[in-house]
Design a protein around this motif. Sequence first.
Motif, PDB file in Angstrom:
ATOM      1  N   VAL A  76       0.860  -1.193   0.000  1.00 15.86           N
ATOM      2  CA  VAL A  76       0.000   0.000   0.000  1.00 15.86           C
ATOM      3  C   VAL A  76       0.894   1.240   0.000  1.00 15.86           C
ATOM      4  O   VAL A  76       1.847   1.323   0.773  1.00 15.86           O
ATOM      5  CB  VAL A  76      -0.898   0.013   1.254  1.00 15.86           C
ATOM      6  N   GLY A  88      -5.264   7.578   2.452  1.00 22.04           N
ATOM      7  CA  GLY A  88      -4.997   6.168   2.760  1.00 22.04           C
ATOM      8  C   GLY A  88      -6.233   5.487   3.315  1.00 22.04           C
ATOM      9  O   GLY A  88      -6.530   4.342   2.971  1.00 22.04           O
ATOM     10  N   ARG A  89      -6.958   6.201   4.157  1.00 22.57           N
ATOM     11  CA  ARG A  89      -8.199   5.642   4.706  1.00 22.57           C
ATOM     12  C   ARG A  89      -9.203   5.370   3.578  1.00 22.57           C
ATOM     13  O   ARG A  89      -9.879   4.345   3.565  1.00 22.57           O
ATOM     14  CB  ARG A  89      -8.779   6.622   5.744  1.00 22.57           C
TER      15      ARG A  89
HETATM   16  C1  COA Z   1       0.628   4.146   5.326  1.00 23.32           C
HETATM   17  C2  COA Z   1      -0.005   5.108   4.303  1.00 23.32           C
HETATM   18  C3  COA Z   1      -0.549   4.306   3.111  1.00 23.32           C
HETATM   19  C4  COA Z   1      -1.156   5.864   4.986  1.00 23.32           C
HETATM   20  O1  COA Z   1      -1.732   6.754   4.050  1.00 23.32           O
HETATM   21  P1  COA Z   1      -2.221   8.202   4.502  1.00 23.32           P
HETATM   22  O2  COA Z   1      -2.947   8.818   3.361  1.00 23.32           O
HETATM   23  O3  COA Z   1      -1.047   8.955   5.040  1.00 23.32           O
HETATM   24  O4  COA Z   1      -3.207   7.805   5.697  1.00 23.32           O
HETATM   25  P2  COA Z   1      -4.482   8.639   6.228  1.00 23.32           P
HETATM   26  O5  COA Z   1      -4.166  10.097   6.220  1.00 23.32           O
HETATM   27  O6  COA Z   1      -5.694   8.195   5.497  1.00 23.32           O
HETATM   28  O7  COA Z   1      -4.545   8.131   7.736  1.00 23.32           O
HETATM   29  C5  COA Z   1      -5.583   7.262   8.173  1.00 23.32           C
HETATM   30  C6  COA Z   1      -5.400   7.027   9.648  1.00 23.32           C
HETATM   31  O8  COA Z   1      -4.188   6.273   9.876  1.00 23.32           O
HETATM   32  C7  COA Z   1      -3.339   6.963  10.759  1.00 23.32           C
HETATM   33  N1  COA Z   1      -1.990   6.764  10.266  1.00 23.32           N
HETATM   34  C8  COA Z   1      -1.548   6.968   8.998  1.00 23.32           C
HETATM   35  N2  COA Z   1      -0.252   6.620   8.912  1.00 23.32           N
HETATM   36  C9  COA Z   1       0.098   6.206  10.144  1.00 23.32           C
HETATM   37  C10 COA Z   1       1.303   5.705  10.697  1.00 23.32           C
HETATM   38  N3  COA Z   1       2.406   5.547   9.935  1.00 23.32           N
HETATM   39  N4  COA Z   1       1.328   5.371  12.008  1.00 23.32           N
HETATM   40  C11 COA Z   1       0.214   5.516  12.771  1.00 23.32           C
HETATM   41  N5  COA Z   1      -0.971   5.952  12.295  1.00 23.32           N
HETATM   42  C12 COA Z   1      -1.010   6.298  11.004  1.00 23.32           C
HETATM   43  C13 COA Z   1      -3.746   8.423  10.653  1.00 23.32           C
HETATM   44  O9  COA Z   1      -3.438   9.134  11.829  1.00 23.32           O
HETATM   45  C14 COA Z   1      -5.233   8.309  10.432  1.00 23.32           C
HETATM   46  O10 COA Z   1      -5.880   8.096  11.662  1.00 23.32           O
HETATM   47  P3  COA Z   1      -7.111   9.039  12.096  1.00 23.32           P
HETATM   48  O11 COA Z   1      -8.036   9.115  10.911  1.00 23.32           O
HETATM   49  O12 COA Z   1      -7.679   8.330  13.262  1.00 23.32           O
HETATM   50  O13 COA Z   1      -6.466  10.338  12.413  1.00 23.32           O
HETATM   51  C15 COA Z   1       1.026   6.185   3.815  1.00 23.32           C
HETATM   52  O14 COA Z   1       1.494   6.872   4.940  1.00 23.32           O
HETATM   53  C16 COA Z   1       2.213   5.615   3.071  1.00 23.32           C
HETATM   54  O15 COA Z   1       2.136   5.411   1.868  1.00 23.32           O
HETATM   55  N6  COA Z   1       3.321   5.362   3.787  1.00 23.32           N
HETATM   56  C17 COA Z   1       4.557   4.876   3.186  1.00 23.32           C
HETATM   57  C18 COA Z   1       4.420   3.483   2.649  1.00 23.32           C
HETATM   58  C19 COA Z   1       3.966   2.484   3.681  1.00 23.32           C
HETATM   59  O16 COA Z   1       4.456   2.425   4.804  1.00 23.32           O
HETATM   60  N7  COA Z   1       3.020   1.637   3.257  1.00 23.32           N
HETATM   61  C20 COA Z   1       2.537   0.532   4.042  1.00 23.32           C
HETATM   62  C21 COA Z   1       3.259  -0.684   3.570  1.00 23.32           C
HETATM   63  S1  COA Z   1       2.673  -2.125   4.408  1.00 23.32           S
END
Ligand code: COA
Length: 165
Positions: A76, A88-89
Amino acid sequence: MRHYLVRVASEADRQLYHAIRRAVLWEERGRQGYDDARPEERLSNNHRLLLTFDGQGIGTTRLDDLRDGTGLVRLVAVTGAVRGQGHGRILNAMVENYARGLGIGTLFVNAAPNAEGFYAATGWMRCRNNAPEQLGHTERGVQMIKTIIRRDPESVSLPPAAQPA
Ligand SMILES: CC(C)(COP(=O)(O)OP(=O)(O)OC[C@H]1O[C@@H](n2cnc3c(N)ncnc32)[C@H](O)[C@@H]1OP(=O)(O)O)[C@@H](O)C(=O)NCCC(=O)NCCS
């Protein structure tokens, strides 16, 4: 309306899908050697998905349908510039809906440790030793599971024009 989840089919979408994965999951992590030609990318039960927002590609994942009511969510990624804004959500919810349409009832993911909070916030739980072996196992990965709630047609309230006679 602004978000769409697209199954990658065109060459332009394929390039964008790989560019996002390469940037977010390889280059940002200081890794090299991203391979966009791995055979599992072309399997028909492995769905390459691209999230667009206002016409721009901003996120990806791959959903592997194991054809036994379960599926694996792979790699993801949301692009750095728009992270932390709820995309991401939305991606998670749209993938769940997509999986439901395939008849999948249970999803698994091998979460990067620093993304576990994201999965926990979007309804996933740590697995207790029941992940399919295709999920793979890495020392630092966290295996997580999500049960998809199937829609009960009886509980959907139809608009008047769609009510059965
Ligand atoms: C992980 C990822 C997909 C999340 O996408 P995003 O668009 O930043 O997430 P959102 O803004 O929709 O966050 C949704 C919820 O998750 C939480 N969240 C997002 N990333 C988080 C993290 N790394 N640690 C803890 N909580 C996290 C947010 O606080 C939010 O919670 P809330 O709605 O209760 O405030 C993105 O950060 C990413 O691409 N990261 C790098 C790649 C990665 O690690 N991918 C996962 C591989 S398994």
